[in-house]
Design a protein around this motif. Sequence first.
Motif, mmCIF file in Angstrom:
data_model
loop_
_atom_site.group_PDB
_atom_site.id
_atom_site.type_symbol
_atom_site.label_atom_id
_atom_site.label_comp_id
_atom_site.label_asym_id
_atom_site.label_seq_id
_atom_site.Cartn_x
_atom_site.Cartn_y
_atom_site.Cartn_z
ATOM 1 N N LYS A 1 -9.358 -5.322 -2.685
ATOM 2 C CA LYS A 1 -10.355 -4.571 -1.901
ATOM 3 C C LYS A 1 -9.655 -3.456 -1.108
ATOM 4 O O LYS A 1 -10.021 -2.297 -1.163
ATOM 5 C CB LYS A 1 -11.090 -5.535 -0.963
ATOM 6 C CG LYS A 1 -12.468 -5.018 -0.569
ATOM 7 C CD LYS A 1 -13.109 -5.904 0.485
ATOM 8 C CE LYS A 1 -13.911 -7.049 -0.130
ATOM 9 N NZ LYS A 1 -14.373 -8.013 0.893
ATOM 10 N N GLU A 2 -8.616 -3.864 -0.418
ATOM 11 C CA GLU A 2 -7.890 -2.932 0.439
ATOM 12 C C GLU A 2 -7.222 -1.827 -0.401
ATOM 13 O O GLU A 2 -7.272 -0.647 -0.063
ATOM 14 C CB GLU A 2 -6.880 -3.769 1.234
ATOM 15 C CG GLU A 2 -5.600 -3.122 1.611
ATOM 16 C CD GLU A 2 -4.560 -4.192 1.988
ATOM 17 O OE1 GLU A 2 -4.683 -4.754 3.080
ATOM 18 O OE2 GLU A 2 -3.647 -4.469 1.185
ATOM 19 N N THR A 3 -6.661 -2.225 -1.548
ATOM 20 C CA THR A 3 -5.993 -1.252 -2.399
ATOM 21 C C THR A 3 -6.960 -0.187 -2.887
ATOM 22 O O THR A 3 -6.638 1.006 -2.899
ATOM 23 C CB THR A 3 -5.347 -1.974 -3.599
ATOM 24 O OG1 THR A 3 -4.404 -2.901 -3.086
ATOM 25 C CG2 THR A 3 -4.669 -1.000 -4.528
ATOM 26 N N ILE A 4 -8.172 -0.619 -3.275
ATOM 27 C CA ILE A 4 -9.138 0.346 -3.797
ATOM 28 C C ILE A 4 -9.568 1.312 -2.698
ATOM 29 O O ILE A 4 -9.649 2.525 -2.916
ATOM 30 C CB ILE A 4 -10.347 -0.383 -4.426
ATOM 31 C CG1 ILE A 4 -9.877 -1.043 -5.729
ATOM 32 C CG2 ILE A 4 -11.492 0.585 -4.712
ATOM 33 C CD1 ILE A 4 -10.880 -1.929 -6.385
ATOM 34 N N ILE A 5 -9.782 0.788 -1.496
ATOM 35 C CA ILE A 5 -10.183 1.673 -0.391
ATOM 36 C C ILE A 5 -9.088 2.691 -0.090
ATOM 37 O O ILE A 5 -9.334 3.899 -0.018
ATOM 38 C CB ILE A 5 -10.499 0.845 0.880
ATOM 39 C CG1 ILE A 5 -11.732 -0.027 0.619
ATOM 40 C CG2 ILE A 5 -10.736 1.760 2.069
ATOM 41 C CD1 ILE A 5 -12.010 -1.039 1.698
ATOM 42 N N VAL A 6 -7.845 2.204 0.022
ATOM 43 C CA VAL A 6 -6.740 3.122 0.292
ATOM 44 C C VAL A 6 -6.595 4.128 -0.846
ATOM 45 O O VAL A 6 -6.360 5.318 -0.620
ATOM 46 C CB VAL A 6 -5.422 2.345 0.515
ATOM 47 C CG1 VAL A 6 -4.240 3.298 0.610
ATOM 48 C CG2 VAL A 6 -5.510 1.510 1.772
ATOM 49 N N GLY A 7 -6.763 3.638 -2.084
ATOM 50 C CA GLY A 7 -6.657 4.521 -3.251
ATOM 51 C C GLY A 7 -7.672 5.649 -3.183
ATOM 52 O O GLY A 7 -7.355 6.807 -3.471
ATOM 53 N N LEU B 1 0.826 -1.209 0.000
ATOM 54 C CA LEU B 1 0.000 0.000 0.000
ATOM 55 C C LEU B 1 0.859 1.257 0.000
ATOM 56 O O LEU B 1 0.484 2.288 -0.545
ATOM 57 C CB LEU B 1 -0.892 0.015 1.243
ATOM 58 C CG LEU B 1 -1.935 -1.084 1.274
ATOM 59 C CD1 LEU B 1 -2.669 -1.067 2.600
ATOM 60 C CD2 LEU B 1 -2.913 -0.923 0.121
ATOM 61 N N LEU B 2 2.035 1.140 0.627
ATOM 62 C CA LEU B 2 2.902 2.310 0.751
ATOM 63 C C LEU B 2 3.450 2.734 -0.607
ATOM 64 O O LEU B 2 3.459 3.912 -0.954
ATOM 65 C CB LEU B 2 4.040 1.977 1.712
ATOM 66 C CG LEU B 2 4.911 3.159 2.162
ATOM 67 C CD1 LEU B 2 4.071 4.202 2.865
ATOM 68 C CD2 LEU B 2 6.022 2.669 3.080
ATOM 69 N N PHE B 3 3.883 1.745 -1.417
ATOM 70 C CA PHE B 3 4.607 2.163 -2.626
ATOM 71 C C PHE B 3 3.731 2.864 -3.666
ATOM 72 O O PHE B 3 4.156 3.877 -4.219
ATOM 73 C CB PHE B 3 5.434 0.999 -3.205
ATOM 74 C CG PHE B 3 4.729 0.123 -4.190
ATOM 75 C CD1 PHE B 3 4.690 0.463 -5.536
ATOM 76 C CD2 PHE B 3 4.098 -1.042 -3.776
ATOM 77 C CE1 PHE B 3 4.033 -0.355 -6.444
ATOM 78 C CE2 PHE B 3 3.450 -1.837 -4.682
ATOM 79 C CZ PHE B 3 3.404 -1.501 -6.020
ATOM 80 N N PRO B 4 2.475 2.386 -3.904
ATOM 81 C CA PRO B 4 1.695 3.172 -4.878
ATOM 82 C C PRO B 4 1.412 4.585 -4.350
ATOM 83 O O PRO B 4 1.356 5.532 -5.128
ATOM 84 C CB PRO B 4 0.394 2.388 -5.031
ATOM 85 C CG PRO B 4 0.594 1.100 -4.350
ATOM 86 C CD PRO B 4 1.725 1.227 -3.404
ATOM 87 N N SER B 5 1.297 4.720 -3.028
ATOM 88 C CA SER B 5 1.070 6.057 -2.467
ATOM 89 C C SER B 5 2.272 6.954 -2.720
ATOM 90 O O SER B 5 2.116 8.120 -3.095
ATOM 91 C CB SER B 5 0.824 5.982 -0.962
ATOM 92 O OG SER B 5 -0.078 4.952 -0.669
#
Lengths: 328, 521, 166
Positions: free
Chosen positions: C132-138, B409-413
Motif C-alpha cells: 500500500k505504502e509503496t504504491i502511494i509513494v510511487g 522506499l528510498l531505494f526504488p526512488s
Amino acid sequence: MKLYSRMLVGGALAAAVGLSAIAAHAQAETYPTRTITMIVPFAAGGPTDVISRIVTGHMAQTLGQTIVIENVVGAGGTTASARAARAANDGYTLITGHMGTHAASVPLYPSLAYHPQKDFEPVSLLAGTPILILARKDFPPKDLKEFVTYVKANVEKVNAAHAGVGSVSHVSCQLLNSILDIKPTGVPFNGTGPAMNALVGGQVDYMCDQIVNAVPQINGGTIKAYAIATPERNPSLPGVPTTAEAGLPAFQAQAWNAIFAPKGTPAPIIAKLNAAAVKALDDEGVRKRLLDLGSVIPAAGQRTPEALAALVKGEIEKWTPVLKPATN
Amino acid sequence: MADLFSNLGLGFSVVFQFVSWSPSWLGGFAIPIPVNILLCLLGALVGTLVGVLPGIGTIATVAMLLPITFGLPPIGALIMLAGIYYGAQYGGSTTSILVNIPGEAGSVVTTLDGFQMAKQGRAGPALAIAAIGSFFAGCVATVLIAVLGAPLTKLALAFGPAEYFSLMVLGLIFAVVLAKGSILKAIAMIVFGLLLSMVGSDIETGASRMAFNIPELADGLGFATVAMGVFGFAEIIRNLDAGAEMDRQLVQEKVTGLMPTKKDMIDSAPAIARGTILGSILGILPGGGAVIASFAAYTLEKKVSKNPSRFGRGAIEGVAAPESANNAAAQTSFIPLLTLGIPPNAVMALMVGAMTIHGIVPGPQVMQKQPELVWGMIASMWVGNLMLIIINLPMVGIWVRLLRVPYRLLFPSIVVFCAIGIYSLNNAPTDVMLAGAFGLVGYWLIKHDFEPAPLLLGMVLGPLMEENLRRALLISRGDWSVFVTRPLSAALMAVAAALLVLAVLPALRKKRDEVFVESEN
Amino acid sequence: MSDTPSHRPVESMLPKWVRGPQDFVGGVALIAIALFALWASSDLQGTRGFSFGAGTAPRMFAFLLLGLGIAVMLVGVLTEGAHLATYAWRGPLFVSLGILSFALTIRPLGLVISAFASFLISALGTPETRWKETIIVGICLTAGCSLLFPYALGLPLQLFPRFLLQ
C-alpha cells in the motif's frame, strides 16, 4: 512567401492521388499543433547550437508553437543525425545539420547509418561560419604566400592542430593540405577550446578554424590569421584578406548550418518551415545576432529547399576526394 | 593594489546593483531590488537542487539550466550561471556523502570517507564540513583570481601535451595511494578503468575501438553511466543483501549531531587549508587539472596524517580536503576563460556558449573591453559561495532526515531518479541499460573486495593520459625524452617517482599493520 | 575483509590448493576481461613510425591487466584469504529488471508509465516492501518527476505513450 507556399500546396495536391496525401494535407493545414523538437547534433553553446537557438527562437513565434532544442552529442554529430533520420516524418522532429553531419560524414564514416540525401528532406540553409587559416603568433611566415612556401618546405617539421576527427577544423585543414599537396603531422585535440589553447600557447604551428572562436584571439594578438576562406572579407575581421586576394583561391570553405526534416515529411509542412526560417533570417534582430558571431547569412536565392539540396550534393562531391584517403 | 581595489569595487558594484521596482499598487513607491544577488541566489538554489539528483552531475546541470538564462541581460545571466555552477558542484558532493553516488569525477574521492561518515551517523558533520571547506576555498580562490589571474595564465599556457602527460602519471599514482585495501588490487582496478576508457573512438584516426558497432558506445562509456552503476546501483543491490538490514537500521538510529564538533573543526582546518592551496593551483591548468585536484588533496592528507589507517573509515579530513580542493579548482578554472577567453573544460565551454548567445565573445581582451563583466563575475563567485553556505547549512538537517526514510522506499526512488538522470544526459535508453550492467559489475567487485574508486579515476584519467602522450610524441616526432627534458614535465615526473616510492614502501610493511587493525576490531 | 559469521562461506568448489578463493576468482575474472579486451582490440592498427596506432594503448592496458590478474590469482593461491561471499538473487534481479524496464519503455510509453513501473519492479527487490505504502509513494514520486523534469527543467522528455499523442 504566401504565394510560394500556396504554389507548393497546389503542387503537392496535384501530385497526390491517394487518400494518404489528402490526410497529410489536412495535417499540414493545421501544422503545427504541438511542440516541435529540433535536434542539435552538438553540445549546447557550440556554434551550431547558438545559430539554431537564435533562428528557432524566431521561427517559434511565426509558427505559434514552442521549438525545443534537444542536444544529442556523439560521433561528430552522426549519432544525432541517425536518430533524426529514423524519427517520424510528421514535421515535429527536425535537425540542424551542418557541413560535417550532412556532407563530410559520407566519406569519413564508411558505415554511416543514414545518407544525407536519401534520408532527409532539406528545409532551409540558416547561416555559414567562415573558416580562417590561423597560426601561432611567432610562426615565421608573414602572409599566406610565405605560409604556403614555408609549409611546403618544412612539411617534416610543422604541426597542424585540429579539434578531433570529423570536426570542422579537421576536415577544412584536410582540404587545405590536399590543395597544397602536403601531409603535415596532424595533432588532434578534444574540441576547439583545447586546440586553440595549444595554438595560443605556441605548442602547435597552425590550424584552420571557424571565425567565432578566432576573432577575439586575433584581435587580442595572441594568434595570427593569414586568410579567410570565403569570397568576401568579413566585417568582423576587415584586415584579414580572402584566400583569393592572398593567392590561394582554390581554398574555399564554410561551415554551413541548415535545417533538415526526415525523408517523407509532407511538402506543405516543409514549405511552412521554410517560410518561417526565411522570415527569421530577414528579421533585423536575428540578422544582427548572427552577424555579431561572424556568420554569413545566405542570400534569398540560397534559402530554398532546392538550393539546400544542391548545396548538399555539391558539398558531398567536394569532400569525398579530400577525406577518403584520410580514413584509410 | 589600488587597481585591485577599484576593480573589485567595480565588481561588487555590479553584483550589488539595485533596480527599483515600482508596481502601481504601491502608488509610486519604489522598492530597490538587488537583481543580480537574487539571480545568484536563485542560481545557487536551483543548481543545488538539480545537482543533488543522483545521476546529474555539474555539466549536465549547467547544460540543463543554461536555456533559462537566455532571457536575462548578459551580466545577470552569467552571474546566475555561476551560481548554478557552484550549486551543482556542491549538490554533487551531497549525493556522494548521502547515497555514495558521485555526480562527477571531482567528488569520487568524497564518497570514500563521506559515505563512511554517513554510515556512522555523521552525515550532518560531513555535509557541513564540505560546505564550510568549500566556502573557505571559494573565498581564497576569489582573491587569488583577482590578484594573480593574469600572471597565472602564463602557467596554463606553459602546459603542453608533455606536461599534461606527466601530470596524469602523477594522477595515477595518487589514485594508487587512495586505496585502503590491497595495493595490488587497487592497481588492477585502475588498469581496468584505463581499459574501459579506451572504448570509443580513437582521437587520431577516429577508428572505433571495442565499441562493437553500438552507436551509444561510439564516443565511449560516459562517466555518469559507469559511476551510477558501480557506485549507485551496486550500493543499492548490496544493501538489499540478506543481513544488511541490521546495518541500515543502525545508520538510521545512530544519527547524532548535525554540525561538526570542535574537534572536527580542529582536525579539518589544516586539511581545508592544504586542499585549498592544491586545488587553486591545479584548477588553473585547463584540460584535466581540476580532475586531479580532489584526489591530490586526499592523498596529501593521507600522507601527512599521523594515522593514515583512519582514511576510508570516516575521517573528516578525507571529506574536508577534497571538497575544499574541488571548489577551489572549480573557481580557478575560470582563469583561462577570463584572461584568454579559452574554455578549459566542458562546463566552461557551456559558459562561453552562454556568452556568445548574449553577444559577448570572450577573448584575451575581455578584461579590458568588458571589465564590469569580468569583475562582476569574480565578485559573484564570492557571493555565490556565500549563498551556498547560507542555503546549505540549514539544508543539512533536511538531507540527513532523508536518510531516515525507510530504505524499502528510498531505494526504488533512487533507482528511478538515477534512471531518469542517466537517460536525460543523452536521451539514450542504452545508457540506462549500460549503467544497470555496471551495477552488476560493481556488485561483483564489492563481493571480491575490489574498490570502485580507483576504477573510476582510471577511467577519467585514461583518455587524458593517452591523448596527451600521443600529442606529445607527435609534436616531438617520437622522441620520448621530452618528458624529462622539458623542465615542468621533468619536475612532475620526479614528484610522481617520489610518491611511488613513498606509496610502495609502506605497502611492503603493510601486512603487519593490517593484523593490528583487524585485532583492534 | 574478514568473514563475519553471518556470511557463511559457500562450500568451495575450488581445489584445496586455492587458499584465498575470493582473490583467486577475482584474478581469473580480470584475466578473462583482459583476454576479451585483447581479442576486441585485435583489429586495431598498432604503432606506425613515431605515431601511436589506435590499438596501441588498449593492447598495452590489456596486457597490463592480464599481468595484474595473474598476480591477483597467484595471491589467491599462495596466501590464506577470504572465502567467496554469498550472492543474493532477489535484489540484483529486481533492481536490474527495474532499470531494464525503464530503458525499454521510456521512449515508447513515456515517463509516467515508465517511472512508475520501474519503481514497483525495483521495490520487489526486498521482502520488506509493504505494497500500500509503496504504491502511494510511487504515485507521488512519478507525479513529482513528471513535473520536475519536463516542466521545471525543460527537458525534452515525453510524458505519455506515443500512440496517445497522435
